[in-house]
Scaffold this active site. Sequence first.
Site, short mmCIF file in Angstrom:
data_model
loop_
_atom_site.label_atom_id
_atom_site.label_comp_id
_atom_site.label_asym_id
_atom_site.label_seq_id
_atom_site.Cartn_x
_atom_site.Cartn_y
_atom_site.Cartn_z
N MET A 1 -5.45 -4.36 -9.29
CA MET A 1 -5.06 -4.68 -8.11
C MET A 1 -3.88 -5.59 -8.55
O MET A 1 -3.32 -6.33 -8.87
CB MET A 1 -6.06 -5.93 -7.93
CG MET A 1 -5.15 -6.53 -6.49
SD MET A 1 -6.34 -7.13 -5.35
CE MET A 1 -7.24 -8.17 -6.31
N PRO A 2 -2.68 -4.55 -8.20
CA PRO A 2 -1.34 -5.08 -8.32
C PRO A 2 -0.89 -5.72 -6.54
O PRO A 2 -1.59 -5.98 -5.76
CB PRO A 2 -0.16 -3.99 -8.64
CG PRO A 2 -1.29 -2.36 -7.94
CD PRO A 2 -2.86 -2.98 -8.24
N VAL A 3 -0.34 -6.95 -7.64
CA VAL A 3 0.26 -7.56 -6.40
C VAL A 3 1.86 -8.12 -6.83
O VAL A 3 2.46 -8.21 -8.03
CB VAL A 3 -0.05 -9.19 -6.49
CG1 VAL A 3 0.70 -10.17 -5.87
CG2 VAL A 3 -1.86 -9.37 -6.22
N ALA A 34 -1.62 3.74 -8.80
CA ALA A 34 -3.00 2.36 -8.26
C ALA A 34 -3.38 2.78 -6.91
O ALA A 34 -2.21 3.63 -5.53
CB ALA A 34 -2.36 0.91 -7.46
N ARG A 40 -1.62 -5.36 -3.10
CA ARG A 40 -1.78 -6.26 -2.60
C ARG A 40 0.71 -6.92 -2.30
O ARG A 40 1.31 -7.02 -3.29
CB ARG A 40 -1.83 -7.92 -2.87
CG ARG A 40 -3.25 -7.44 -3.15
CD ARG A 40 -3.78 -7.24 -1.56
NE ARG A 40 -5.76 -6.88 -2.22
CZ ARG A 40 -6.11 -6.37 -2.04
NH1 ARG A 40 -5.50 -4.68 -1.89
NH2 ARG A 40 -7.70 -6.34 -2.32
#
Length: 70
Positions: A1-3, A34, A40
């Site tokens: 999950m990229p933030v 992604a 996020r």
Amino acid sequence: MPVVDVTLAQGRTPEQLRTLVTALTDAVVEAVGAPRESVRVILREVPPTHFAAGDVTIAERRSRTEEEPS
């Protein structure tokens, strides 16, 4: 999950912030593939008196600009 965590000085409209969230999300989806729903984005707004570059706050820089004759 990229933030993606962005800190910026306060002063933008809700519409500008929303546009930024969309642009950042799109960039992550395109750059790393992604899934959109996994991206996020965190926006942290700080007062212009708490954000400085070169020992000058944004508030000070704005104040100096307003004082300069046109």
